[in-house]
Design a protein around this motif. Structure first.
Motif, PDB file in Angstrom:
ATOM      1  N   LEU A   3      12.830  13.340 -21.975  1.00  0.00           N
ATOM      2  CA  LEU A   3      13.878  13.472 -20.965  1.00  0.00           C
ATOM      3  C   LEU A   3      13.302  13.983 -19.649  1.00  0.00           C
ATOM      4  O   LEU A   3      13.698  13.541 -18.569  1.00  0.00           O
ATOM      5  N   LEU A   4      12.340  14.886 -19.733  1.00  0.00           N
ATOM      6  CA  LEU A   4      11.686  15.402 -18.528  1.00  0.00           C
ATOM      7  C   LEU A   4      10.995  14.275 -17.763  1.00  0.00           C
ATOM      8  O   LEU A   4      11.111  14.183 -16.539  1.00  0.00           O
ATOM      9  N   TYR A   5      10.303  13.406 -18.473  1.00  0.00           N
ATOM     10  CA  TYR A   5       9.652  12.276 -17.809  1.00  0.00           C
ATOM     11  C   TYR A   5      10.667  11.284 -17.251  1.00  0.00           C
ATOM     12  O   TYR A   5      10.435  10.675 -16.208  1.00  0.00           O
ATOM     13  N   ALA A   6      11.785  11.114 -17.932  1.00  0.00           N
ATOM     14  CA  ALA A   6      12.831  10.223 -17.414  1.00  0.00           C
ATOM     15  C   ALA A   6      13.419  10.773 -16.116  1.00  0.00           C
ATOM     16  O   ALA A   6      13.641  10.024 -15.155  1.00  0.00           O
ATOM     17  N   VAL A   7      13.651  12.071 -16.074  1.00  0.00           N
ATOM     18  CA  VAL A   7      14.176  12.698 -14.848  1.00  0.00           C
ATOM     19  C   VAL A   7      13.154  12.588 -13.726  1.00  0.00           C
ATOM     20  O   VAL A   7      13.499  12.270 -12.579  1.00  0.00           O
ATOM     21  N   LEU A   8      11.880  12.830 -14.050  1.00  0.00           N
ATOM     22  CA  LEU A   8      10.841  12.698 -13.025  1.00  0.00           C
ATOM     23  C   LEU A   8      10.771  11.267 -12.503  1.00  0.00           C
ATOM     24  O   LEU A   8      10.646  11.049 -11.298  1.00  0.00           O
ATOM     25  N   GLY A   9      10.877  10.286 -13.389  1.00  0.00           N
ATOM     26  CA  GLY A   9      10.854   8.888 -12.959  1.00  0.00           C
ATOM     27  C   GLY A   9      12.016   8.563 -12.038  1.00  0.00           C
ATOM     28  O   GLY A   9      11.852   7.865 -11.037  1.00  0.00           O
ATOM     29  N   ALA A  10      13.200   9.083 -12.374  1.00  0.00           N
ATOM     30  CA  ALA A  10      14.368   8.836 -11.514  1.00  0.00           C
ATOM     31  C   ALA A  10      14.193   9.500 -10.147  1.00  0.00           C
ATOM     32  O   ALA A  10      14.494   8.896  -9.113  1.00  0.00           O
TER      33      ALA A  10
ATOM     34  N   VAL B 200       8.403   5.656 -24.349  1.00  0.00           N
ATOM     35  CA  VAL B 200       7.410   5.744 -25.420  1.00  0.00           C
ATOM     36  C   VAL B 200       7.539   7.072 -26.157  1.00  0.00           C
ATOM     37  O   VAL B 200       7.513   7.110 -27.397  1.00  0.00           O
ATOM     38  N   ILE B 201       7.683   8.155 -25.432  1.00  0.00           N
ATOM     39  CA  ILE B 201       7.826   9.466 -26.061  1.00  0.00           C
ATOM     40  C   ILE B 201       9.099   9.519 -26.894  1.00  0.00           C
ATOM     41  O   ILE B 201       9.099  10.018 -28.027  1.00  0.00           O
ATOM     42  N   LEU B 202      10.183   9.007 -26.361  1.00  0.00           N
ATOM     43  CA  LEU B 202      11.458   9.049 -27.085  1.00  0.00           C
ATOM     44  C   LEU B 202      11.442   8.163 -28.331  1.00  0.00           C
ATOM     45  O   LEU B 202      12.091   8.483 -29.332  1.00  0.00           O
ATOM     46  N   LYS B 203      10.723   7.050 -28.302  1.00  0.00           N
ATOM     47  CA  LYS B 203      10.708   6.128 -29.439  1.00  0.00           C
ATOM     48  C   LYS B 203       9.686   6.520 -30.507  1.00  0.00           C
ATOM     49  O   LYS B 203       9.934   6.343 -31.693  1.00  0.00           O
ATOM     50  N   LEU B 204       8.520   7.014 -30.109  1.00  0.00           N
ATOM     51  CA  LEU B 204       7.443   7.245 -31.069  1.00  0.00           C
ATOM     52  C   LEU B 204       7.438   8.638 -31.695  1.00  0.00           C
ATOM     53  O   LEU B 204       6.965   8.800 -32.812  1.00  0.00           O
ATOM     54  N   PHE B 205       7.918   9.617 -30.974  1.00  0.00           N
ATOM     55  CA  PHE B 205       7.843  10.983 -31.473  1.00  0.00           C
ATOM     56  C   PHE B 205       9.178  11.414 -32.072  1.00  0.00           C
ATOM     57  O   PHE B 205      10.206  10.783 -31.868  1.00  0.00           O
ATOM     58  N   ASP B 206       9.139  12.517 -32.797  1.00  0.00           N
ATOM     59  CA  ASP B 206      10.369  12.978 -33.442  1.00  0.00           C
ATOM     60  C   ASP B 206      11.232  13.787 -32.469  1.00  0.00           C
ATOM     61  O   ASP B 206      10.915  13.927 -31.293  1.00  0.00           O
ATOM     62  N   ARG B 207      12.311  14.325 -32.991  1.00  0.00           N
ATOM     63  CA  ARG B 207      13.335  14.972 -32.161  1.00  0.00           C
ATOM     64  C   ARG B 207      12.812  16.167 -31.364  1.00  0.00           C
ATOM     65  O   ARG B 207      13.379  16.517 -30.343  1.00  0.00           O
TER      66      ARG B 207
ATOM     67  N   THR C 105       0.805  -1.211   0.000  1.00  0.00           N
ATOM     68  CA  THR C 105       0.000   0.000   0.000  1.00  0.00           C
ATOM     69  C   THR C 105       0.844   1.269   0.000  1.00  0.00           C
ATOM     70  O   THR C 105       0.561   2.200  -0.751  1.00  0.00           O
ATOM     71  N   PHE C 106       1.875   1.322   0.804  1.00  0.00           N
ATOM     72  CA  PHE C 106       2.562   2.589   1.016  1.00  0.00           C
ATOM     73  C   PHE C 106       3.922   2.689   0.343  1.00  0.00           C
ATOM     74  O   PHE C 106       4.386   3.778   0.075  1.00  0.00           O
ATOM     75  N   ASP C 107       4.582   1.583   0.063  1.00  0.00           N
ATOM     76  CA  ASP C 107       5.924   1.645  -0.514  1.00  0.00           C
ATOM     77  C   ASP C 107       5.915   1.431  -2.023  1.00  0.00           C
ATOM     78  O   ASP C 107       6.491   2.198  -2.773  1.00  0.00           O
ATOM     79  N   GLN C 108       5.253   0.381  -2.453  1.00  0.00           N
ATOM     80  CA  GLN C 108       5.353   0.003  -3.851  1.00  0.00           C
ATOM     81  C   GLN C 108       4.618   0.946  -4.786  1.00  0.00           C
ATOM     82  O   GLN C 108       4.902   0.960  -5.981  1.00  0.00           O
ATOM     83  N   VAL C 109       3.700   1.737  -4.286  1.00  0.00           N
ATOM     84  CA  VAL C 109       3.000   2.674  -5.157  1.00  0.00           C
ATOM     85  C   VAL C 109       3.971   3.722  -5.702  1.00  0.00           C
ATOM     86  O   VAL C 109       3.858   4.139  -6.857  1.00  0.00           O
ATOM     87  N   TYR C 110       4.955   4.123  -4.929  1.00  0.00           N
ATOM     88  CA  TYR C 110       5.948   5.084  -5.406  1.00  0.00           C
ATOM     89  C   TYR C 110       6.833   4.448  -6.481  1.00  0.00           C
ATOM     90  O   TYR C 110       7.159   5.084  -7.479  1.00  0.00           O
ATOM     91  N   ILE C 111       7.189   3.198  -6.292  1.00  0.00           N
ATOM     92  CA  ILE C 111       8.029   2.503  -7.274  1.00  0.00           C
ATOM     93  C   ILE C 111       7.254   2.280  -8.563  1.00  0.00           C
ATOM     94  O   ILE C 111       7.782   2.479  -9.661  1.00  0.00           O
ATOM     95  N   ARG C 112       5.980   1.889  -8.462  1.00  0.00           N
ATOM     96  CA  ARG C 112       5.169   1.701  -9.672  1.00  0.00           C
ATOM     97  C   ARG C 112       5.016   3.004 -10.442  1.00  0.00           C
ATOM     98  O   ARG C 112       5.057   3.016 -11.674  1.00  0.00           O
ATOM     99  N   THR C 113       4.856   4.107  -9.748  1.00  0.00           N
ATOM    100  CA  THR C 113       4.737   5.400 -10.408  1.00  0.00           C
ATOM    101  C   THR C 113       6.041   5.779 -11.093  1.00  0.00           C
ATOM    102  O   THR C 113       6.029   6.307 -12.213  1.00  0.00           O
ATOM    103  N   ALA C 114       7.164   5.514 -10.454  1.00  0.00           N
ATOM    104  CA  ALA C 114       8.459   5.822 -11.064  1.00  0.00           C
ATOM    105  C   ALA C 114       8.678   4.989 -12.319  1.00  0.00           C
ATOM    106  O   ALA C 114       9.105   5.509 -13.358  1.00  0.00           O
ATOM    107  N   VAL C 115       8.362   3.709 -12.258  1.00  0.00           N
ATOM    108  CA  VAL C 115       8.525   2.842 -13.422  1.00  0.00           C
ATOM    109  C   VAL C 115       7.582   3.270 -14.544  1.00  0.00           C
ATOM    110  O   VAL C 115       7.948   3.269 -15.723  1.00  0.00           O
ATOM    111  N   MET C 116       6.369   3.671 -14.197  1.00  0.00           N
ATOM    112  CA  MET C 116       5.421   4.140 -15.199  1.00  0.00           C
ATOM    113  C   MET C 116       5.943   5.400 -15.897  1.00  0.00           C
ATOM    114  O   MET C 116       5.843   5.526 -17.123  1.00  0.00           O
ATOM    115  N   ASN C 117       6.518   6.308 -15.166  1.00  0.00           N
ATOM    116  CA  ASN C 117       7.069   7.521 -15.772  1.00  0.00           C
ATOM    117  C   ASN C 117       8.265   7.202 -16.659  1.00  0.00           C
ATOM    118  O   ASN C 117       8.418   7.802 -17.724  1.00  0.00           O
ATOM    119  N   LEU C 118       9.102   6.276 -16.245  1.00  0.00           N
ATOM    120  CA  LEU C 118      10.229   5.874 -17.085  1.00  0.00           C
ATOM    121  C   LEU C 118       9.739   5.201 -18.366  1.00  0.00           C
ATOM    122  O   LEU C 118      10.274   5.439 -19.449  1.00  0.00           O
TER     123      LEU C 118
END
Length: 125
Positions: A47-54, A33-40, A15-28
């Motif tokens: 990169l912003l979402y990757a930093v937020l995930g980290a 997806v953004i880096l692979k599907l969209f253009d430059r 309930t309290f610990d893994q929700v933060y990890i799941r959110t971080a993995v989801m952001n990564l």
């Protein structure tokens, strides 16, 4: 550690610990997806979402440490009495639950600043 203690520990972790990890993995994952599907032009957003995930992952580590501290430390006599009266049980699993307000505040500031930065990046694209 008996069965009831294991059930309590797993419930707290789920309930309290893994929700933060799941959110971080989801952001990564979202950043990939953004880096692979969209253009430059959208690389900065990915990169912003990757930093937020980290950063969310590091806040998850801090939350886990906080939770382990709460579960492992023995409660004081006043805490034992208040837990028994409040929950109707004399079984005590560590200290009483206390929200991680500081970590929630840090995550809120992180996400709010990310949203503001995302709006700025979208208006410049």
């Amino acid at each position: 550690m008996d069965r009831a203690e294991m059930v309590e520990l797993r419930a707290r972790m789920r309930t309290f610990d893994q929700v933060y990890i799941r959110t971080a993995v989801m952001n990564l994952g979202y950043s990939i997806v953004i880096l692979k599907l969209f253009d430059r032009r959208f690389y900065r957003i990915g990169l912003l979402y990757a930093v937020l995930g980290a950063l969310l992952y590091f806040s998850a580590l801090a939350r886990r440490r906080h939770s382990n501290h709460d579960f492992a430390d023995p409660p004081t006599q006043d805490e034992v009495h208040s837990i028994g009266v409040a929950q109707g049980s004399h079984r005590v699993f560590g200290r009483p639950f206390r929200t991680a307000g500081n970590i929630v505040l840090v995550v809120s500031v992180l996400v709010a600043s990310m949203q503001i930065t995302l709006c700025v990046l979208l208006f410049h694209v």
